[in-house]
Design an enzyme around this catalytic site. Sequence first.
Site, PDB file in Angstrom:
ATOM      1  N   ARG A 173       0.722   2.659   2.277  1.00  0.00           N
ATOM      2  CA  ARG A 173       0.489   3.455   1.076  1.00  0.00           C
ATOM      3  C   ARG A 173       0.980   4.876   1.360  1.00  0.00           C
ATOM      4  NH1 ARG A 173      -4.482   0.739   2.183  1.00  0.00           N
ATOM      5  NH2 ARG A 173      -4.998  -0.874   0.661  1.00  0.00           N
ATOM      6  N   LYS A 197      -7.858   2.884   3.447  1.00  0.00           N
ATOM      7  CA  LYS A 197      -8.959   3.105   2.507  1.00  0.00           C
ATOM      8  C   LYS A 197     -10.297   2.818   3.189  1.00  0.00           C
ATOM      9  CE  LYS A 197      -6.707   2.287  -1.953  1.00  0.00           C
ATOM     10  NZ  LYS A 197      -6.711   1.459  -3.178  1.00  0.00           N
ATOM     11  N   HIS A 266       5.364   2.838  -4.414  1.00  0.00           N
ATOM     12  CA  HIS A 266       4.557   1.613  -4.280  1.00  0.00           C
ATOM     13  C   HIS A 266       5.413   0.349  -4.385  1.00  0.00           C
ATOM     14  CE1 HIS A 266       0.407   0.406  -3.722  1.00  0.00           C
ATOM     15  NE2 HIS A 266       0.582  -0.587  -4.568  1.00  0.00           N
ATOM     16  N   ARG A 269       6.002  -1.115  -1.083  1.00  0.00           N
ATOM     17  CA  ARG A 269       4.876  -1.946  -0.595  1.00  0.00           C
ATOM     18  C   ARG A 269       4.981  -3.354  -1.167  1.00  0.00           C
ATOM     19  NH1 ARG A 269      -0.344  -1.211   1.685  1.00  0.00           N
ATOM     20  NH2 ARG A 269      -2.059  -2.283   0.665  1.00  0.00           N
ATOM     21  N   HIS A 292      -5.971  -4.861   3.273  1.00  0.00           N
ATOM     22  CA  HIS A 292      -6.827  -5.356   2.189  1.00  0.00           C
ATOM     23  C   HIS A 292      -8.072  -6.004   2.778  1.00  0.00           C
ATOM     24  CE1 HIS A 292      -4.221  -4.441  -1.104  1.00  0.00           C
ATOM     25  NE2 HIS A 292      -3.236  -5.174  -0.653  1.00  0.00           N
ATOM     26  N   TYR A 301       0.786 -11.349  -4.084  1.00  0.00           N
ATOM     27  CA  TYR A 301       2.087 -11.343  -3.416  1.00  0.00           C
ATOM     28  C   TYR A 301       2.584 -12.766  -3.150  1.00  0.00           C
ATOM     29  CZ  TYR A 301       1.285  -6.370  -2.772  1.00  0.00           C
ATOM     30  OH  TYR A 301       1.053  -5.045  -2.994  1.00  0.00           O
TER      31      TYR A 301
END
Length: 327
Positions: A173, A197, A266, A269, A292, A301
Amino acid sequence: MSTHINNQETVKKFSECIDYYEVCNRAEGKSPKTISWYSANLRHFCSYLKSRHLPDSIDSIDIKLLREYVLYLLKRNKFDGHPYTPVKMEPLSTATIHGHVRTLRAFFSWLVIEGLTQNNVARDLKPPKISQKVVTTLSDQEIESILNTLSPTNLSEVRNRTIFMILLDSGLRIGELVNLKMEDVHMDDGLLKVMGKGKKERIVPIGSNAQRALQRYLFRYRTNPALPGIDNVFLSIHGDPLTENSIKLMFARLAQRSGVQRLHAHLCRHTFATRFLINGGDVFTLQQILGHSTLEMVRHYVNLASNHVAIQHQRFSPLDRLNIRKF
């Protein structure tokens, strides 16, 4: 204004509760971006109440009002209130509205936990279905066009070229990229230590081409830091750390110059994740690389990769490419 709210008193103004909610989120260690996102969504709902001359009171809000707000969002122009509002009407995306609903549900759940209300009126609030758009990832030709746009000797363009290659080869990111420190780069092992995150650290590998580009940038083109304490990998020409906005602006300019108009950070990604699966990578490794917590996003994906494989089969089907009589 004090953000303390006495549970025994009837201080139940929505706006004051937002301030208190913000304090609680900070105390729980939520990221500044998450806190800002929650607060902005809640203040937008406050503005909605004010525009309709409705009371700024928690007790006056019910499920009917919340559903009317969702309907309002569905009809709202994306650029309402923007100084350069286009003539063409463009509605808010369902993903954006979904975020507003998630915010309200989390907020009213918190109000019950804090004893500020007895009923969670947002419990049964349903978000609209998110439209699933097929993301077209960057093609080989587009990637080559973008790389050819950037000079291999200009200081800022070598940096931008390295950024593009790292994002494309790692799926980082942009927030993770701009916060990357020199000590996080393990060149000999081809690994980056990333703070993702939720303040979760993870190790992300990069390939040999990306390693060479990064090494070349670091040892020949990286600007000297403007201040002794600056240790970010990617710096401006003045030696200051790059920001997320500066990366977004860089990609906007690169999109214009390269002719790949749909380019944004993005998309790198998305392209990384899809190609990783197409090239034989497994979903669990991809989940770890992308950071994730669940497989839900990774399944997205998988669908992208499956669509790509189907398209490629149509182009390269062995039987269809033979010049044989049709049955």
